[in-house]
Enzyme design. Structure first.
Site, PDB file in Angstrom:
ATOM      1  N   LYS A  56      -2.416 -28.531  14.447  1.00 21.80           N
ATOM      2  CA  LYS A  56      -2.200 -27.905  13.235  1.00 21.80           C
ATOM      3  C   LYS A  56      -0.612 -28.156  12.701  1.00 21.80           C
ATOM      4  O   LYS A  56      -0.615 -28.424  11.654  1.00 21.80           O
ATOM      5  CB  LYS A  56      -2.255 -26.304  13.557  1.00 21.80           C
ATOM      6  CG  LYS A  56      -3.761 -25.932  13.516  1.00 21.80           C
ATOM      7  CD  LYS A  56      -3.770 -24.572  14.103  1.00 21.80           C
ATOM      8  CE  LYS A  56      -5.324 -24.252  14.236  1.00 21.80           C
ATOM      9  NZ  LYS A  56      -5.618 -22.710  15.200  1.00 21.80           N
ATOM     10  N   GLN A 100      -2.239 -17.810  17.119  1.00 19.29           N
ATOM     11  CA  GLN A 100      -3.135 -18.523  17.998  1.00 19.29           C
ATOM     12  C   GLN A 100      -4.073 -17.437  18.955  1.00 19.29           C
ATOM     13  O   GLN A 100      -3.251 -17.002  19.703  1.00 19.29           O
ATOM     14  CB  GLN A 100      -2.699 -19.938  18.595  1.00 19.29           C
ATOM     15  CG  GLN A 100      -3.640 -20.807  19.348  1.00 19.29           C
ATOM     16  CD  GLN A 100      -4.712 -21.179  18.330  1.00 19.29           C
ATOM     17  OE1 GLN A 100      -4.176 -21.886  17.396  1.00 19.29           O
ATOM     18  NE2 GLN A 100      -6.011 -21.322  18.866  1.00 19.29           N
ATOM     19  N   ASP A 123      -5.626 -16.855   8.366  1.00 21.23           N
ATOM     20  CA  ASP A 123      -6.801 -16.984   9.228  1.00 21.23           C
ATOM     21  C   ASP A 123      -7.736 -15.775   8.877  1.00 21.23           C
ATOM     22  O   ASP A 123      -8.864 -15.824   9.311  1.00 21.23           O
ATOM     23  CB  ASP A 123      -6.372 -16.415  10.687  1.00 21.23           C
ATOM     24  CG  ASP A 123      -6.662 -17.672  11.703  1.00 21.23           C
ATOM     25  OD1 ASP A 123      -6.948 -18.616  11.216  1.00 21.23           O
ATOM     26  OD2 ASP A 123      -6.053 -17.533  12.896  1.00 21.23           O
TER      27      ASP A 123
END
Ligand code: NDP
Length: 298
Positions: A56, A100, A123
């Site tokens: 990422k 994460q 997200d």
């Protein structure tokens, strides 16, 4: 044996989406005097998470966006993680915040997610983002279902009136996928572990999205002729004799799906779309935060 049908090439689509996002970065920079910024928070040293976070960060930088990396020790206290998220919320250079998952067991995942500013929630997991999606109002949508929808629309065009079955009802994939398909005027069935006669439910679908996490659970004879199949599952099989690692397979028995009109392979299908949509969401969040119209074409 491989399926002889139309393969939906997520890898190529994702590369082209990343390229489009990258081409829009200089215009944002020119208008605002800064690049869009994505902050990634990793707690602990889970090897898979390290790999995801690494790629990422690499891809964010490759597009000329700013990447802010926060690697915290596995024994980080909840309070310290919360303070970091609050700091990122207040930081004007940060347009997207990604924590994460999964977090180490002692940390409360939901508590951290709840703290993220919904306008930076790339997200799409905060209650506000989930609510906005359910209400059909502007917000940020989880990357994997968003990427899956992009592949479907690219392949099928208008989805209106299609019968869609989503297998799996997680907050991350199944539920937002069902909402997105509903938003496209599909007739949606959301199946899960208690669904009865799942093969029959799947058999009536024009669109099948499998997000279960069970290797090749969806058999070929569950799919009607001409169905379009999005296989979100990523499952590693036991290694064959003499091999160190097992093969990656999806939730759909790919070799049995030759009568489907199209299917995403695993790997190379939905997976690459997830990171591409994260970068897309970051650029979109940056535009909205700067009071600019959404960038077109992504
Ligand atoms: P979860 O484990 O959170 O959810 C799995 C869902 O599948 C649950 O809703 C569960 O039902 C349902 N399920 C389990 N067993 C069955 C069954 N026998 N029949 C029908 N439904 C069943 O998984 P995720 O949604 O997070 O992920 C799903 C898969 O997608 C995984 O393989 C994951 O690795 C992959 N994934 C891939 C991504 C990518 O980038 N390509 C990103 C995210 C996930 P119930 O709710 O009743 O328990």
């Amino acid at each position: 044996m491989t399926a002889k049908n139309n393969i939906i090439d997520g890898k190529a689509f994702a590369a082209s989406l990343r390229e489009q996002v990258g081409m829009l970065v200089p215009a944002f920079l020119e208008k605002t005097g800064r690049a869009p910024g994505l902050a990634v928070v990793l707690v602990g040293d889970d090897p898979a998470s390290q790999v995801y976070v690494g790629s990422k960060i690499k891809m964010t930088r490759a597009l000329g966006m700013e990447s802010f990396e926060h690697r915290l020790p596995a024994d980080t206290a909840q309070e310290d993680l919360n303070v970091l998220v609050e700091k990122l919320n207040a930081d004007d250079a940060v347009d997207g915040i990604l924590v994460q998952l999964p977090l180490p067991d002692h940390l409360d995942q939901q508590e951290v997610i709840d703290l993220i500013d919904p306008d930076k929630d790339v997200d799409g997991l905060t209650p506000t983002s989930t609510g906005r999606l359910a209400l059909g109002i502007e917000g940020l949508v989880p990357c994997t279902p968003l990427g899956s929808l992009k592949l479907l629309k690219d392949h099928l065009g208008d989805l209106s009136g299609k019968d869609a079955v989503v297998i799996g009802r997680s907050i991350l994939v199944g539920k937002p996928m069902a909402q997105l398909l509903l938003g496209e005027n599909c007739t949606v069935t959301l199946a899960h572990s208690r669904t009865q006669n799942l093969p029959d439910v799947v058999r009536r679908a024009d669109i099948v999205v499998a997000a279960v996490g069970r290797a090749e659970m969806v058999k070929g004879d569950w799919l009607k002729d001409g169905a379009v199949v999005i296989d979100v599952g990523i499952n590693r099989l036991d290694p064959e004799p003499g091999k160190e690692r097992g093969r990656l397979v999806g939730d759909v028995a790919f070799a049995e799906a030759a009568h489907a009109s199209a299917i995403t392979p695993v790997p190379g299908g939905v997976g690459p779309m997830t990171i591409a949509c994260l970068l897309r969401n970051t650029l979109v969040a940056a535009h909205r935060r700067a009071g600019l119209p959404d960038p077109e074409g992504i």
